[in-house]
Design an enzyme around this catalytic site. Structure first.
Site, PDB file in Angstrom:
ATOM      1  N   ASP A  24     -13.348  55.355  28.628  1.00 30.39           N
ATOM      2  CA  ASP A  24     -13.113  53.990  28.173  1.00 30.39           C
ATOM      3  C   ASP A  24     -12.976  53.085  29.384  1.00 30.39           C
ATOM      4  O   ASP A  24     -13.252  53.474  30.508  1.00 30.39           O
ATOM      5  CB  ASP A  24     -11.915  53.920  27.219  1.00 30.39           C
ATOM      6  CG  ASP A  24     -10.752  54.725  27.744  1.00 30.39           C
ATOM      7  OD1 ASP A  24     -10.463  54.582  28.935  1.00 30.39           O
ATOM      8  OD2 ASP A  24     -10.148  55.492  26.967  1.00 30.39           O
ATOM      9  N   LYS A  37     -13.177  49.280  24.817  1.00 34.55           N
ATOM     10  CA  LYS A  37     -13.490  47.933  24.350  1.00 34.55           C
ATOM     11  C   LYS A  37     -13.485  46.964  25.516  1.00 34.55           C
ATOM     12  O   LYS A  37     -12.772  47.126  26.495  1.00 34.55           O
ATOM     13  CB  LYS A  37     -12.504  47.490  23.282  1.00 34.55           C
ATOM     14  CG  LYS A  37     -11.087  47.324  23.787  1.00 34.55           C
ATOM     15  CD  LYS A  37     -10.195  46.775  22.693  1.00 34.55           C
ATOM     16  CE  LYS A  37      -8.751  46.906  23.127  1.00 34.55           C
ATOM     17  NZ  LYS A  37      -7.823  47.031  22.064  1.00 34.55           N
ATOM     18  N   GLY A  66      -7.577  57.130  31.419  1.00 35.18           N
ATOM     19  CA  GLY A  66      -6.890  56.520  32.561  1.00 35.18           C
ATOM     20  C   GLY A  66      -5.511  57.123  32.739  1.00 35.18           C
ATOM     21  O   GLY A  66      -4.853  57.478  31.762  1.00 35.18           O
ATOM     22  N   ASP A  76      -2.586  59.438  32.942  1.00 37.25           N
ATOM     23  CA  ASP A  76      -2.349  60.754  32.356  1.00 37.25           C
ATOM     24  C   ASP A  76      -2.681  60.691  30.867  1.00 37.25           C
ATOM     25  O   ASP A  76      -2.331  59.717  30.203  1.00 37.25           O
ATOM     26  CB  ASP A  76      -0.870  61.141  32.537  1.00 37.25           C
ATOM     27  CG  ASP A  76      -0.596  62.518  31.965  1.00 37.25           C
ATOM     28  OD1 ASP A  76      -0.789  63.499  32.684  1.00 37.25           O
ATOM     29  OD2 ASP A  76      -0.238  62.603  30.765  1.00 37.25           O
ATOM     30  N   THR A 133      -0.060  59.077  36.416  1.00 38.39           N
ATOM     31  CA  THR A 133       0.114  57.957  35.504  1.00 38.39           C
ATOM     32  C   THR A 133       0.330  56.661  36.292  1.00 38.39           C
ATOM     33  O   THR A 133       0.749  56.675  37.455  1.00 38.39           O
ATOM     34  CB  THR A 133       1.269  58.261  34.534  1.00 38.39           C
ATOM     35  OG1 THR A 133       1.265  57.257  33.515  1.00 38.39           O
ATOM     36  CG2 THR A 133       2.625  58.281  35.214  1.00 38.39           C
ATOM     37  N   MET A 164       1.363  47.958  29.524  1.00 40.45           N
ATOM     38  CA  MET A 164       0.815  46.993  28.557  1.00 40.45           C
ATOM     39  C   MET A 164       1.755  45.811  28.362  1.00 40.45           C
ATOM     40  O   MET A 164       1.981  45.353  27.243  1.00 40.45           O
ATOM     41  CB  MET A 164       0.536  47.701  27.217  1.00 40.45           C
ATOM     42  CG  MET A 164      -0.580  48.723  27.334  1.00 40.45           C
ATOM     43  SD  MET A 164      -0.767  49.758  25.879  1.00 40.45           S
ATOM     44  CE  MET A 164       0.324  51.105  26.274  1.00 40.45           C
ATOM     45  N   GLY A 176      -3.538  48.548  40.112  1.00 41.30           N
ATOM     46  CA  GLY A 176      -2.895  49.425  41.078  1.00 41.30           C
ATOM     47  C   GLY A 176      -3.825  50.527  41.581  1.00 41.30           C
ATOM     48  O   GLY A 176      -4.551  51.139  40.803  1.00 41.30           O
TER      49      GLY A 176
HETATM   50  N1  SAH Z   1      -2.579  56.800  30.158  1.00 41.81           N
HETATM   51  C1  SAH Z   1      -2.428  55.687  31.079  1.00 41.81           C
HETATM   52  C2  SAH Z   1      -1.840  54.472  30.399  1.00 41.81           C
HETATM   53  C3  SAH Z   1      -2.713  53.863  29.336  1.00 41.81           C
HETATM   54  S1  SAH Z   1      -2.016  52.421  28.651  1.00 41.81           S
HETATM   55  C4  SAH Z   1      -1.562  56.129  32.259  1.00 41.81           C
HETATM   56  O1  SAH Z   1      -0.990  57.216  32.219  1.00 41.81           O
HETATM   57  O2  SAH Z   1      -1.492  55.380  33.232  1.00 41.81           O
HETATM   58  C5  SAH Z   1      -2.767  51.159  29.605  1.00 41.81           C
HETATM   59  C6  SAH Z   1      -1.755  50.489  30.515  1.00 41.81           C
HETATM   60  O3  SAH Z   1      -1.511  51.308  31.656  1.00 41.81           O
HETATM   61  C7  SAH Z   1      -2.205  49.174  31.088  1.00 41.81           C
HETATM   62  O4  SAH Z   1      -1.992  48.102  30.171  1.00 41.81           O
HETATM   63  C8  SAH Z   1      -1.318  49.051  32.306  1.00 41.81           C
HETATM   64  O5  SAH Z   1      -0.013  48.643  31.956  1.00 41.81           O
HETATM   65  C9  SAH Z   1      -1.237  50.496  32.768  1.00 41.81           C
HETATM   66  N2  SAH Z   1      -2.221  50.803  33.829  1.00 41.81           N
HETATM   67  C10 SAH Z   1      -3.182  51.725  33.791  1.00 41.81           C
HETATM   68  N3  SAH Z   1      -3.872  51.769  34.951  1.00 41.81           N
HETATM   69  C11 SAH Z   1      -3.324  50.837  35.743  1.00 41.81           C
HETATM   70  C12 SAH Z   1      -3.581  50.392  37.076  1.00 41.81           C
HETATM   71  N4  SAH Z   1      -4.559  50.917  37.811  1.00 41.81           N
HETATM   72  N5  SAH Z   1      -2.797  49.406  37.579  1.00 41.81           N
HETATM   73  C13 SAH Z   1      -1.818  48.854  36.844  1.00 41.81           C
HETATM   74  N6  SAH Z   1      -1.522  49.240  35.581  1.00 41.81           N
HETATM   75  C14 SAH Z   1      -2.260  50.214  35.039  1.00 41.81           C
END
Ligand code: SAH
Length: 276
Positions: free
Chosen positions: A62, A84, A115, A117, A145, A197, A226
């Protein structure tokens, strides 16, 4: 002569020739790996994730899976995008599950790249359940994560002997009709919050924590993209969180870190909140 693959029983009195032929014509079922892609920097992939990507026939991803990570997949692997974009609908969860199952049933090695974990706010649990229910072999490869990746990138220790005895990963987004997090219960001092989020709901986060008794001058850091080349970090205090996000036009994905430790945020890209 090559040995029979383990999944195919050797001929016996109860297995006739035609049944045997059917078995041999049917592809061996593939496997599904739910793989954590980490926050974006491909060097933050685990060796296991990298191996899964390099062995994949199909990669289902995604929008959180950056190109730099997808590029690590086997060149011949088919990439299927199910995320999306702004204004578009994402592929419903049931369809993603059906796709994984169909590809695995066709004998393919499927990587479901998520993305961060897969089990942290990634609906990985639902996908695991669906694939298991279909009787397909599935494994999970953890990833770094966002909270961990962003904290490291910003130089923010999530716990600290003097400033944070606990850290909570919390989502600011609520399911339609569901209840949001109980911000009051997360308002104690010396408790770090890594809020996922949280861009759209920053005003509610700020209000909830202040009402719960968190100090107005509690440091906050917002880490956008990040660990990626376009990473940006903005900092301020809790009573200015929503204003900071609006003024700096912070976009998703961004992680909010609230807590005394956020004062450690440092990067060449840090934008300090202007004095109110
Ligand atoms: N499974 C993912 C989270 C998915 S929810 C994890 O473990 O990181 C999606 C949210 O994760 C985003 O809205 C943001 O708050 C955060 N996120 C994911 N990647 C990010 C990044 N590179 N930099 C900042 N926030 C991130």
């Amino acid at each position: 002569m090559p040995a029979f693959p383990a999944a195919i029983p050797s001929p016996s009195a109860s297995t006739g020739a035609s049944a045997m032929l059917r078995l041999l014509n049917r592809p061996e079922p593939g496997v599904v790996s739910l793989v954590g892609a980490g926050p974006g920097d491909p060097e933050l992939l685990t060796l296991k994730a990298l191996r899964a990507l390099q062995e994949a026939d199909v990669v289902i991803h995604d929008r959180l899976a950056p190109t730099a990570v997808l590029d690590r997949a086997r060149a011949e692997a088919r990439r299927i995008y199910v995320g999306k974009r702004r204004g578009e609908h994402s592929v419903p969860q049931e369809e993603i599950a059906a796709l994984m199952v169909a590809e695995a049933r066709a004998g393919r090695r499927v990587v479901r790249l998520k993305g961060g974990d897969p089990f942290v706010f990634g609906r990985g649990g639902e996908e695991l359940e669906a694939v298991r229910a279909a009787g397909i072999e599935v494994d999970v490869v953890p990833g770094i994560t966002a909270a961990l990746g962003c904290a490291a990138a910003a130089g923010i220790p999530l716990t600290h002997r003097d400033q944070a005895q606990a850290v909570t990963f919390v989502t600011a987004e609520t399911r339609a009709g569901g209840t949001g997090p109980d911000w009051a219960s997360l308002s104690a001092a010396n408790h770090t919050l890594a809020i996922y989020m949280g861009v759209a709901g920053a005003a509610a986060v700020q209000a909830g924590l202040l009402e719960g008794g968190r100090a107005a001058d509690t440091p906050v850091a917002v880490i956008e993209n990040g660990s990626r080349p376009d990473q940006r970090i903005v900092t301020g205090r809790l009573d200015g969180l929503a204003r900071l996000i609006a003024r700096e036009k912070v976009v998703s994905p961004a992680l909010l870190i609230v807590g005394e430790v956020a004062a450690w945020a440092q990067s060449q890209a840090v934008v300090q909140e202007a004095a109110a």
